[in-house]
Design an enzyme around this catalytic site. Structure first.
Site, PDB file in Angstrom:
ATOM      1  N   ASN A  86       0.818  -1.214   0.000  1.00 15.89           N
ATOM      2  CA  ASN A  86       0.000   0.000   0.000  1.00 15.89           C
ATOM      3  C   ASN A  86       0.852   1.265   0.000  1.00 15.89           C
ATOM      4  OD1 ASN A  86      -2.458  -1.402   0.072  1.00 15.89           O
ATOM      5  ND2 ASN A  86      -2.406  -1.547   2.298  1.00 15.89           N
ATOM      6  N   HIS A 105     -14.635  -0.927   6.169  1.00 10.90           N
ATOM      7  CA  HIS A 105     -13.535  -1.718   6.717  1.00 10.90           C
ATOM      8  C   HIS A 105     -13.923  -2.397   8.021  1.00 10.90           C
ATOM      9  CE1 HIS A 105      -9.483  -2.534   8.395  1.00 10.90           C
ATOM     10  NE2 HIS A 105      -9.154  -2.673   7.126  1.00 10.90           N
ATOM     11  N   GLU A 159     -16.009   4.589   3.051  1.00 18.37           N
ATOM     12  CA  GLU A 159     -14.600   4.794   2.726  1.00 18.37           C
ATOM     13  C   GLU A 159     -14.505   5.740   1.537  1.00 18.37           C
ATOM     14  OE1 GLU A 159     -12.165   1.244   2.508  1.00 18.37           O
ATOM     15  OE2 GLU A 159     -13.504   0.172   3.875  1.00 18.37           O
ATOM     16  N   SER A 167     -10.972  -0.399   0.100  1.00 19.54           N
ATOM     17  CA  SER A 167      -9.679  -1.059   0.198  1.00 19.54           C
ATOM     18  C   SER A 167      -9.553  -2.319  -0.644  1.00 19.54           C
ATOM     19  CB  SER A 167      -9.378  -1.405   1.663  1.00 19.54           C
ATOM     20  OG  SER A 167     -10.369  -2.255   2.198  1.00 19.54           O
ATOM     21  N   ASP A 219     -13.733   7.310   6.004  1.00 19.08           N
ATOM     22  CA  ASP A 219     -12.465   6.625   6.239  1.00 19.08           C
ATOM     23  C   ASP A 219     -11.677   6.738   4.933  1.00 19.08           C
ATOM     24  OD1 ASP A 219     -10.408   4.733   6.199  1.00 19.08           O
ATOM     25  OD2 ASP A 219     -11.524   3.255   7.350  1.00 19.08           O
ATOM     26  N   HIS A 255      -7.205   4.969   1.983  1.00 22.09           N
ATOM     27  CA  HIS A 255      -6.602   4.676   0.690  1.00 22.09           C
ATOM     28  C   HIS A 255      -6.701   5.844  -0.302  1.00 22.09           C
ATOM     29  CE1 HIS A 255      -5.805   0.426   1.552  1.00 22.09           C
ATOM     30  NE2 HIS A 255      -6.896   0.503   2.300  1.00 22.09           N
ATOM     31  N   LYS A 306       0.025   4.118   4.559  1.00 21.74           N
ATOM     32  CA  LYS A 306      -0.103   3.723   3.160  1.00 21.74           C
ATOM     33  C   LYS A 306       0.665   4.710   2.278  1.00 21.74           C
ATOM     34  CE  LYS A 306      -4.307   1.311   4.357  1.00 21.74           C
ATOM     35  NZ  LYS A 306      -4.145   1.504   5.819  1.00 21.74           N
TER      36      LYS A 306
END
Length: 402
Positions: A46, A144, A186, A190, A215, A218, A250
């Site tokens: 990541n 997640h 998110e 992910s 969230d 990423h 990440k």
């Protein structure tokens, strides 16, 4: 005999193709990892921008270690909050146009804190004037595990809406009678690599006077004019996204996480979030390196290089007849559908010097087992061509064996 079910449980996982095992990475540099004495092109990290081994970041680590030592020595509310932590929080708050920021040791801890502090159980809220058990959490189905676990352990009622399905979310709103409602999504998912419809979610949440929590583990570091993530990319204010979480492990290349929001939210978390109060703060050297990374990413070309590599991979994969998802992010899943087949393809890639892990249930829903390919700004044109060639050969071997 106590816990005599452990061995049969593991044996069943092995038979079903779901047993997980760690691998020890002996060496890593410039997108190459060494495992078991063999070297592989690494398409599993990541570290989207290759910041983990950036010379300037490493120098900041060294300077921080020399000045502050190896750790923080205490929790943030005792003596573990240093000027480097304060500088990092202030930078994030200013750049994200948020009133305040709070640092955490991991995104998992930050998500747990959000759920359990905003929806406290009766034991925690007794005598505090807080309502208990009256809240509602509406989470995307693919949210997640760290958030789902936190939501299931808190006093709020958890409901999950179908992935990126605004109509389903609207129906859950209509069926709810709770006053305190938190919608969680998110920024970039992910496992699928697709993006949430954040502007539309903002509108829907405002219509129902609820909070939106993003969230952005990423998306942070990759999206936006300065790499500040989904909120910057869509120009979402604190009023649009009252709870913003991002991680540093990440694209930023260090470790830890943050929550950004209003002064009231951050002060409340600092006073009630057990994941913050009862843990040793991140090392100051880590905070210093993180701040360097953020400032470097804001003006570097690494994000452009990553986007170029994503485009190149998708074009080359199409030429090889590989069927990918609609992801435009660094996360490019190749669905296989069977755990054992996914493992077989992963082993086929390793035999050709390419490291791509098989992702299986329960990380992803049953029947959606996959190879999770992650691209980096470190990858070269030759690396990406080698990946696509190896994927095509592994796919063909799997077809011949069926």
């Amino acid at each position: 005999m106590a816990f005599d079910w452990l061995a049969p449980h593991l044996q069943q996982k092995q038979q079903d193709g779901y047993l997980r095992q760690r691998v020890c990475v002996e060496y890593e540099k410039d997108g190459i990892i060494c495992v078991g004495g063999r070297h592989y092109l690494n398409f599993a990290s990541n570290d989207y921008l290759g910041m983990r081994q950036h010379e300037g970041l490493l120098q900041c680590w060294v300077e921080g270690l020399a000045q502050f030592g190896g750790g923080s020595g205490a929790s943030a509310l005792v003596t573990g909050f240093s000027q480097t932590h304060q500088a990092l929080e202030a930078y994030l708050a200013e750049q994200l146009n948020r009133e305040a920021v709070l640092l955490f040791n991991s995104g998992f801890a930050a998500n747990q804190a959000i759920c359990q502090a905003l929806f406290p159980g009766s034991g925690l809220s007794s005598g505090s004037g807080l309502s208990s058990g009256s809240g509602l959490l509406l989470a995307d189905k693919y949210m997640h595990a760290s958030f789902i676990d936190g939501a299931m352990a808190c006093s709020g009622q958890l409901k999950r809406y179908r992935h990126n399905d605004l109509d389903h979310l609207a129906r859950l709103f209509a069926a709810g009678t709770n006053t305190d409602t938190l919608v969680a999504t998110e920024g970039i998912f992910s496992m699928d690599g697709d993006a949430a419809p954040l502007p539309e979610l903002v509108t829907l949440c405002k219509q129902h006077q609820s909070w939106l929590m993003v969230d952005d583990a990423h998306g942070f570091g990759v999206l936006g004019e300065k790499g500040l993530g989904s909120a910057e990319h869509y120009r979402l204010s604190q009023q649009d996204v009252p709870v913003l979480m991002g991680t540093f492990g990440k694209a930023i290349g260090t470790g830890g996480a943050f929550i950004a929001g209003s002064h009231d939210l951050i002060d409340y978390l600092a006073n009630t979030a057990r994941e913050y109060i009862y843990t040793t703060a991140m090392p100051p050297a880590q905070a210093l390196a993180t701040l360097f990374s953020l400032q470097h990413i804001a003006t570097s070309e690494q994000r452009s290089t990553l986007q170029h590599n994503i485009t190149m991979f998708k074009q080359q994969a199409a030429k090889q007849g590989l069927i990918l998802s609609s992801s435009d992010s660094a996360i490019q899943p190749l669905l296989v559908g069977c755990p054992k087949a996914a493992l077989q393809m992963s082993e086929g890639l390793k035999a050709r010097g390419v490291w791509v892990p098989a992702i299986r249930y329960p990380t992803v829903p049953k029947g959606t087992d996959r190879l999770r390919i992650t691209l980096s700004a470190q990858h070269t044109k030759q690396d990406i061509h080698a990946l696509c060639d190896a994927l095509a050969l592994a796919r063909d071997e799997l077809s011949y064996g069926q």
